[in-house]
Motif scaffolding. Sequence first.
Motif, PDB file in Angstrom:
ATOM      1  N   ALA A  65      94.492  81.515  89.271  1.00 23.16           N
ATOM      2  CA  ALA A  65      93.219  81.392  88.560  1.00 23.16           C
ATOM      3  C   ALA A  65      92.076  82.056  89.325  1.00 23.16           C
ATOM      4  N   SER A  66      92.280  82.301  90.594  1.00 20.73           N
ATOM      5  CA  SER A  66      91.253  82.952  91.411  1.00 20.73           C
ATOM      6  C   SER A  66      91.948  83.887  92.401  1.00 20.73           C
ATOM      7  N   TYR A  67      92.627  84.876  91.841  1.00 21.80           N
ATOM      8  CA  TYR A  67      93.512  85.728  92.643  1.00 21.80           C
ATOM      9  C   TYR A  67      92.766  86.449  93.760  1.00 21.80           C
ATOM     10  N   ALA A  68      91.709  87.176  93.418  1.00 19.52           N
ATOM     11  CA  ALA A  68      91.018  88.001  94.404  1.00 19.52           C
ATOM     12  C   ALA A  68      90.453  87.160  95.545  1.00 19.52           C
ATOM     13  N   LEU A  69      89.792  86.056  95.195  1.00 17.71           N
ATOM     14  CA  LEU A  69      89.180  85.209  96.212  1.00 17.71           C
ATOM     15  C   LEU A  69      90.239  84.570  97.101  1.00 17.71           C
ATOM     16  N   SER A  70      91.290  84.039  96.499  1.00 17.88           N
ATOM     17  CA  SER A  70      92.322  83.369  97.291  1.00 17.88           C
ATOM     18  C   SER A  70      93.052  84.356  98.192  1.00 17.88           C
ATOM     19  N   PHE A  71      93.308  85.570  97.696  1.00 17.33           N
ATOM     20  CA  PHE A  71      93.983  86.577  98.520  1.00 17.33           C
ATOM     21  C   PHE A  71      93.081  86.987  99.675  1.00 17.33           C
ATOM     22  N   ALA A  72      91.780  87.077  99.407  1.00 18.41           N
ATOM     23  CA  ALA A  72      90.829  87.416 100.464  1.00 18.41           C
ATOM     24  C   ALA A  72      90.784  86.323 101.524  1.00 18.41           C
ATOM     25  N   ILE A  73      90.852  85.074 101.105  1.00 17.59           N
ATOM     26  CA  ILE A  73      90.853  83.957 102.058  1.00 17.59           C
ATOM     27  C   ILE A  73      92.109  83.997 102.924  1.00 17.59           C
ATOM     28  N   LEU A  74      93.246  84.251 102.291  1.00 20.83           N
ATOM     29  CA  LEU A  74      94.495  84.342 103.039  1.00 20.83           C
ATOM     30  C   LEU A  74      94.441  85.496 104.032  1.00 20.83           C
ATOM     31  N   GLY A  75      93.951  86.643 103.569  1.00 18.67           N
ATOM     32  CA  GLY A  75      93.858  87.813 104.443  1.00 18.67           C
ATOM     33  C   GLY A  75      92.897  87.594 105.590  1.00 18.67           C
ATOM     34  N   GLY A  76      91.742  86.996 105.304  1.00 22.53           N
ATOM     35  CA  GLY A  76      90.772  86.717 106.356  1.00 22.53           C
ATOM     36  C   GLY A  76      91.309  85.738 107.382  1.00 22.53           C
ATOM     37  N   THR A  77      92.043  84.752 106.905  1.00 27.27           N
ATOM     38  CA  THR A  77      92.644  83.772 107.817  1.00 27.27           C
ATOM     39  C   THR A  77      93.682  84.434 108.709  1.00 27.27           C
ATOM     40  N   PHE A  78      94.502  85.288 108.112  1.00 25.36           N
ATOM     41  CA  PHE A  78      95.514  86.009 108.891  1.00 25.36           C
ATOM     42  C   PHE A  78      94.861  86.831 109.993  1.00 25.36           C
ATOM     43  N   LEU A  79      93.807  87.564 109.656  1.00 27.06           N
ATOM     44  CA  LEU A  79      93.138  88.417 110.643  1.00 27.06           C
ATOM     45  C   LEU A  79      92.458  87.580 111.727  1.00 27.06           C
ATOM     46  N   ALA A  80      91.914  86.421 111.347  1.00 24.35           N
ATOM     47  CA  ALA A  80      91.297  85.536 112.332  1.00 24.35           C
ATOM     48  C   ALA A  80      92.348  85.014 113.313  1.00 24.35           C
ATOM     49  N   PHE A  81      93.499  84.594 112.788  1.00 22.65           N
ATOM     50  CA  PHE A  81      94.574  84.105 113.650  1.00 22.65           C
ATOM     51  C   PHE A  81      95.134  85.239 114.509  1.00 22.65           C
ATOM     52  N   GLU A  82      95.176  86.442 113.949  1.00 27.36           N
ATOM     53  CA  GLU A  82      95.668  87.592 114.714  1.00 27.36           C
ATOM     54  C   GLU A  82      94.737  87.873 115.885  1.00 27.36           C
ATOM     55  N   THR A  83      93.447  87.707 115.665  1.00 26.88           N
ATOM     56  CA  THR A  83      92.478  87.891 116.748  1.00 26.88           C
ATOM     57  C   THR A  83      92.707  86.863 117.855  1.00 26.88           C
ATOM     58  N   ILE A  84      92.998  85.632 117.456  1.00 28.39           N
ATOM     59  CA  ILE A  84      93.309  84.592 118.446  1.00 28.39           C
ATOM     60  C   ILE A  84      94.548  84.976 119.250  1.00 28.39           C
ATOM     61  N   ALA A  85      95.575  85.476 118.554  1.00 22.57           N
ATOM     62  CA  ALA A  85      96.805  85.902 119.231  1.00 22.57           C
ATOM     63  C   ALA A  85      96.519  87.025 120.217  1.00 22.57           C
ATOM     64  N   ILE A  86      95.667  87.951 119.826  1.00 24.49           N
ATOM     65  CA  ILE A  86      95.290  89.066 120.709  1.00 24.49           C
ATOM     66  C   ILE A  86      94.659  88.537 121.986  1.00 24.49           C
ATOM     67  N   ILE A  87      93.720  87.619 121.831  1.00 18.70           N
ATOM     68  CA  ILE A  87      93.017  87.074 122.992  1.00 18.70           C
ATOM     69  C   ILE A  87      93.972  86.291 123.897  1.00 18.70           C
ATOM     70  N   VAL A  88      94.835  85.483 123.278  1.00 19.15           N
ATOM     71  CA  VAL A  88      95.779  84.672 124.059  1.00 19.15           C
ATOM     72  C   VAL A  88      96.727  85.553 124.863  1.00 19.15           C
ATOM     73  N   TYR A  89      97.352  86.539 124.200  1.00 12.66           N
ATOM     74  CA  TYR A  89      98.311  87.403 124.896  1.00 12.66           C
ATOM     75  C   TYR A  89      97.614  88.294 125.919  1.00 12.66           C
ATOM     76  N   SER A  90      96.393  88.726 125.624  1.00 13.76           N
ATOM     77  CA  SER A  90      95.646  89.522 126.600  1.00 13.76           C
ATOM     78  C   SER A  90      95.298  88.680 127.819  1.00 13.76           C
ATOM     79  N   PHE A  91      94.946  87.422 127.589  1.00 15.65           N
ATOM     80  CA  PHE A  91      94.637  86.523 128.696  1.00 15.65           C
ATOM     81  C   PHE A  91      95.868  86.313 129.580  1.00 15.65           C
ATOM     82  N   ILE A  92      97.020  86.100 128.934  1.00 15.78           N
ATOM     83  CA  ILE A  92      98.265  85.934 129.695  1.00 15.78           C
ATOM     84  C   ILE A  92      98.576  87.194 130.484  1.00 15.78           C
ATOM     85  N   GLY A  93      98.406  88.341 129.827  1.00 16.67           N
ATOM     86  CA  GLY A  93      98.667  89.610 130.498  1.00 16.67           C
ATOM     87  C   GLY A  93      97.759  89.835 131.690  1.00 16.67           C
ATOM     88  N   ALA A  94      96.477  89.497 131.540  1.00 15.62           N
ATOM     89  CA  ALA A  94      95.531  89.658 132.641  1.00 15.62           C
ATOM     90  C   ALA A  94      95.911  88.768 133.820  1.00 15.62           C
TER      91      ALA A  94
END
Length: 208
Positions: A141-170
């Motif tokens: 019923a709200s395809y565009a908005l819900s897909f955008a929320i899912l995509g934004g959440t994925f990218l936010a979590f990916e950023t967290i993963a980047i920071i975590v793995y970079s911290f471990i690497g450092a």
Amino acid sequence: MPLETFLLFAPACFAINMAFGPNNLLSLTNAARVGIAPAVLAAVGRIISFAAMIAIAGVGLGAILAASETVFTLVKYAGAAYLVWIGINLIRAGAPLMREDATMPRSSLRKLTLQELWVAAGNPKAILVFTAFFPQFVDPASYALSFAILGGTFLAFETIAIIVYSFIGAKLGRYIRDGRTLKWFNRTSGGMMIGFGLLLMFTRRPAT
């Protein structure tokens, strides 16, 4: 999007983002070699690549790409070859780690950013996540908005993963300042990257 749907999506998505794959290995390796800040900045290339994939999947082209045996195979082998190439270069690398007070050349940061971008783009599993995993949580019923929320959440979590793995690497980088240890670290990271490339070669497109 109903809150209960999002609460089901979020932990599953976070697990996908935090999984130890080629991109997270790349962030870990980069941080160990050149520091956490350059590694995080370089990972912008990954975010751009994934954002483009999410947009493609959102308009329906992702399903077409995922269903095409030829396109899937081309992306798979190109991505696998690139991972193997990065792995070989890591194994052959012999340069010492940068000093903490050193400034990374702009061209080197650009190179690492492009590596992040192409490693993400060359993994057909990523487009399958956006075309097979996301639709299970999309609100029709709200395809565009819900897909955008899912995509934004994925990218936010990916950023967290980047920071975590970079911290471990450092953190790891503090223990590999001598040339001999760096050599073995490069060999280990390179071997793992080659391993991911070989595994990717045997990835099969899901039956439709």
